[in-house]
Design a protein around this motif. Structure first.
Motif, PDB file in Angstrom:
ATOM      1  N   VAL A   1      -9.185  -3.959   4.582  1.00 50.68           N
ATOM      2  CA  VAL A   1     -10.403  -3.789   5.198  1.00 50.68           C
ATOM      3  C   VAL A   1     -11.171  -5.343   5.481  1.00 50.68           C
ATOM      4  CG1 VAL A   1     -12.867  -3.021   4.578  1.00 50.68           C
ATOM      5  CG2 VAL A   1     -10.789  -1.578   4.318  1.00 50.68           C
ATOM      6  N   GLU A   2     -10.908  -6.066   4.325  1.00 50.13           N
ATOM      7  CA  GLU A   2     -11.542  -7.443   4.526  1.00 50.13           C
ATOM      8  C   GLU A   2     -10.702  -8.245   5.867  1.00 50.13           C
ATOM      9  OE1 GLU A   2     -11.758 -11.561   2.118  1.00 50.13           O
ATOM     10  OE2 GLU A   2     -11.234  -9.713   1.121  1.00 50.13           O
TER      11      GLU A   2
ATOM     12  N   TYR B   1       0.941  -1.309   0.156  1.00 52.22           N
ATOM     13  CA  TYR B   1      -0.065  -0.007  -0.007  1.00 52.22           C
ATOM     14  C   TYR B   1       0.781   1.394   0.114  1.00 52.22           C
ATOM     15  CZ  TYR B   1      -3.376   3.476   1.518  1.00 52.22           C
ATOM     16  OH  TYR B   1      -4.243   4.596   1.941  1.00 52.22           O
TER      17      TYR B   1
ATOM     18  N   ARG C   1      -4.471   1.122  -8.963  1.00 54.06           N
ATOM     19  CA  ARG C   1      -5.007  -0.176  -9.109  1.00 54.06           C
ATOM     20  C   ARG C   1      -4.524  -1.233  -7.672  1.00 54.06           C
ATOM     21  NH1 ARG C   1      -8.364  -3.181 -12.110  1.00 54.06           N
ATOM     22  NH2 ARG C   1      -8.179  -5.394 -12.118  1.00 54.06           N
TER      23      ARG C   1
ATOM     24  N   ALA D   1      -5.878   0.034  -4.587  1.00 51.95           N
ATOM     25  CA  ALA D   1      -7.279  -0.370  -4.144  1.00 51.95           C
ATOM     26  C   ALA D   1      -7.368  -1.905  -3.794  1.00 51.95           C
ATOM     27  CB  ALA D   1      -8.116  -0.104  -5.549  1.00 51.95           C
ATOM     28  N   VAL D   2      -6.413  -2.735  -4.397  1.00 57.38           N
ATOM     29  CA  VAL D   2      -6.472  -4.210  -4.204  1.00 57.38           C
ATOM     30  C   VAL D   2      -5.913  -4.025  -2.537  1.00 57.38           C
ATOM     31  CG1 VAL D   2      -5.104  -6.069  -4.568  1.00 57.38           C
ATOM     32  CG2 VAL D   2      -5.861  -4.802  -6.494  1.00 57.38           C
ATOM     33  N   CYS D   3      -4.878  -3.408  -2.320  1.00 53.70           N
ATOM     34  CA  CYS D   3      -4.413  -3.484  -1.021  1.00 53.70           C
ATOM     35  C   CYS D   3      -5.391  -2.978   0.143  1.00 53.70           C
ATOM     36  CB  CYS D   3      -2.881  -2.791  -0.746  1.00 53.70           C
ATOM     37  SG  CYS D   3      -1.603  -3.558  -1.813  1.00 53.70           S
ATOM     38  N   SER D   4      -6.085  -2.156  -0.157  1.00 51.01           N
ATOM     39  CA  SER D   4      -7.049  -1.225   0.667  1.00 51.01           C
ATOM     40  C   SER D   4      -8.254  -2.355   0.902  1.00 51.01           C
ATOM     41  CB  SER D   4      -7.566  -0.121   0.139  1.00 51.01           C
ATOM     42  OG  SER D   4      -6.487   0.876   0.033  1.00 51.01           O
ATOM     43  N   SER D   5      -8.557  -3.024  -0.231  1.00 52.13           N
ATOM     44  CA  SER D   5      -9.777  -4.067   0.037  1.00 52.13           C
ATOM     45  C   SER D   5      -9.373  -5.286   0.937  1.00 52.13           C
ATOM     46  CB  SER D   5      -9.968  -4.590  -1.541  1.00 52.13           C
ATOM     47  OG  SER D   5     -11.137  -5.673  -1.441  1.00 52.13           O
ATOM     48  N   PHE D   6      -8.142  -5.669   0.647  1.00 50.56           N
ATOM     49  CA  PHE D   6      -7.375  -6.670   1.216  1.00 50.56           C
ATOM     50  C   PHE D   6      -7.584  -6.336   2.854  1.00 50.56           C
ATOM     51  CE2 PHE D   6      -4.334  -8.833   3.762  1.00 50.56           C
ATOM     52  CZ  PHE D   6      -4.279 -10.377   3.322  1.00 50.56           C
TER      53      PHE D   6
ATOM     54  N   ASP E   1     -11.247   7.997   2.418  1.00 50.29           N
ATOM     55  CA  ASP E   1     -12.267   7.017   2.265  1.00 50.29           C
ATOM     56  C   ASP E   1     -11.851   5.883   3.190  1.00 50.29           C
ATOM     57  OD1 ASP E   1     -13.665   8.176   0.685  1.00 50.29           O
ATOM     58  OD2 ASP E   1     -12.748   7.391  -1.200  1.00 50.29           O
ATOM     59  N   LEU E   2     -10.637   5.099   3.218  1.00 47.60           N
ATOM     60  CA  LEU E   2     -10.270   4.351   3.852  1.00 47.60           C
ATOM     61  C   LEU E   2     -10.266   4.512   5.701  1.00 47.60           C
ATOM     62  CD1 LEU E   2      -8.884   1.253   4.394  1.00 47.60           C
ATOM     63  CD2 LEU E   2      -6.626   2.415   4.310  1.00 47.60           C
TER      64      LEU E   2
END
Length: 522
Positions: free
Chosen positions: A425-426, A405, A415, A418-423, A447-448
């Motif tokens: 948060v999950e 990130y 991109r 965004a992939v790292c942020s999604s991971f 946003d994060l």
């Protein structure tokens, strides 16, 4: 059972084909296959990439071998062996008819003559396919679903810099040695030794000796260059296509010690000589896999040799990724504190506006063809480059996601960010929420940060009572204080919002005025 000719097809892909078979007589065998309707017989393909004997060392030798099985003592069968290029075209095809006893093989010693030009024309992804068709009977052909198998030769490519301080004071036969750890889990060390000898050359023959600590490692390719102001390749060796393969672990450079010494400021500077070394090894490991859907072979290839089915050919993304994996025509490198990673300017410029500026305007990176990333670890750079070339990340974990990130934000790879942020948060938990809050705040990711704040307030007792939160309060009291006050601000806003909604109700307003004494209703 069908009357006529029942035809069975076995398809066997060999990945990293050019790295197999160190010497003649080295055999690679396929996984066992047991064709339907062949009376319980079991089979192997035996493949000799450098020839089965001295006489055939320039050829591929290929055989069908029957294993120990529950079939009859002798089994007669007609079969066809062929080698296919990556586009599905047939490079060599031979038909046979033979009666097999158990552990008996039949085929050709000189099945296909191999040379470098044939390899480069037909195996650009280093994948060779062997096909075996078997049948009994005559008449109408009834094809059975193909049996598929894959074999992968494990290959490791290592890039490193060999630095020699006080190069001018180096004495004859005085070895300057460094050790480079393997990227793989087995942690095989590669030892690089630089020295010169005056035995056969008074000017000092420079030798670079590269040896793995594991005897199973075999060196197939090496490329060495000077990293002075006059960058120059000293030697390139690739023995994958040679019939007679010399040992390239210990070879002289193209320049003597005296020649390099006379080129101070060009090949070396500030009393230090730096060589960039790129080496490719086979590790001695071979992986086998069986399955019905490992890959698709175009049906029309069976009918028309020049037809190509798009699903069988590599996609653009696969080809771009192969450029990175094979270090093909690289023109720039990432340099961490300990290693160098070759890359391509075109890919970097397309994927990151920061890299684009570095490499297209008059900056240091454009002049040196080197991007220094001292703040990133080797594993982070490796994953970053993999994503830039393929849009994929392998085995992502929390710690790696936070570091990627950081890299994605620094070099504006949206991109990846965004992939790292999604991971992250999950995989958010009360114990790591403070860490992610700090990361979002540091990088001004509103946003994060809002997502993390919502999570913290939803699990406030667990978060605020954790040791991780107490540590964050000590190191960043302003951030934690704002987050904890946010709880009361949101509560107050909720009360005000509820009150505002009630004021829209006339009965509630009348009741409120009566209680306050403003009006007196009988």
């Amino acid at each position: 059972m069908h009357n006529g000719r029942q035809e069975i097809t076995f398809l066997w892909q060999i990945e990293n084909y050019s790295f197999c078979g160190k010497e003649k007589g080295d055999a690679l065998f396929s996984p066992t296959f047991e064709p339907e309707g062949q009376e319980g017989t079991a089979w192997h393909l035996y493949f000799y990439p450098r020839g089965a004997t001295d006489k055939y060392k320039g050829f591929i030798s290929l055989y069908l071998l029957r294993r120990s099985d529950k079939g009859p003592e002798y089994f007669s069968v007609k079969f066809e062996l062929s080698i296919l290029a990556e586009d599905g075209s047939v490079l060599s095809l031979k038909e046979y008819e033979h009666s097999f006893s158990r552990w008996h093989k039949h085929g050709s010693h000189d099945f296909l003559e191999m040379d470098k030009s044939l390899y480069l024309r037909n195996f650009y992804r280093d994948v060779l396919t062997v096909r075996c068709k078997m049948w009994r009977g005559e008449g109408e052909v009834h094809r059975v679903a193909p049996i598929c198998a894959r074999t992968c030769i494990e290959v490791e490519t290592i890039s490193f810099e060999h630095e020699v301080e006080n190069f001018s004071t180096l004495k004859p036969n005085q070895k300057h040695t460094i050790q480079i750890p393997s990227h793989l889990k087995k942690k095989c060390l590669v030892t690089s030794s630089l020295y010169f000898t005056v035995d056969s050359c008074p000017a000092g023959e420079m030798i670079l000796e590269i040896k793995p600590s594991d005897s199973k490692y075999f060196l197939w390719k090496r490329r060495i260059s000077f990293l002075g102001s006059l960058r120059k390749w000293s030697r390139e060796d690739d023995i994958r296509f040679d019939v007679e393969r010399e040992d390239i672990r210990k070879l002289p450079l193209s320049f003597t010690w005296q020649e390099i010494l006379n080129k101070k400021g060009q090949y070396w500077s500030r009393a230090k000589l730096t060589l960039l070394c790129e080496c490719s090894f086979s590790t001695g490991l071979v992986y086998y896999e069986m399955g019905e859907n490992l890959y698709k072979m175009p049906i029309e290839v069976e009918k028309q040799r020049n037809h190509q089915e798009p699903n069988c050919l590599p996609s653009l993304s696969e080809d771009i990724k192969s450029l990175y994996m094979n270090n093909c025509l690289t023109d720039v490198k990432f340099k961490t504190k300990t290693k160098s990673f070759p890359a391509h300017k075109l890919v970097l410029c397309a994927r990151s506006p920061v890299f684009n500026r570095m490499l297209t305007i008059d900056m240091k990176e454009r002049k040196t063809d080197c991007i220094e990333v001292d703040d990133l670890g080797d594993d982070v750079v490796q994953q970053l480059l993999l994503f830039l070339y393929s849009d994929t990340i392998e085995n992502l974990e929390w710690a790696m996601a936070t570091r990627l990130y950081y890299a994605a934000d620094k070099y504006v790879v949206g991109r990846l960010k965004a992939v790292c942020s999604s991971f992250l948060v999950e995989h958010l938990t009360p114990t790591n929420a403070g860490q992610l809050l700090l990361l979002a705040d540091t990088h001004s990711d509103g946003d994060l940060k809002r997502v993390v704040e919502d999570f913290i307030l939803k699990h406030e007792e667990e978060v605020f009572g954790s040791e991780e939160w107490e540590m964050l309060m000590e190191t960043n009291p302003q951030l934690t204080g704002k987050t904890m006050r946010l709880k009361y601000k949101r509560k107050k806003n909720q009360v005000n919002e509820i009150e505002f909604k009630r004021l829209k109700d006339p009965l509630y307003v009348i009741d409120l005025l009566r209680v306050s004494g403003v009006i007196d209703l009988v």
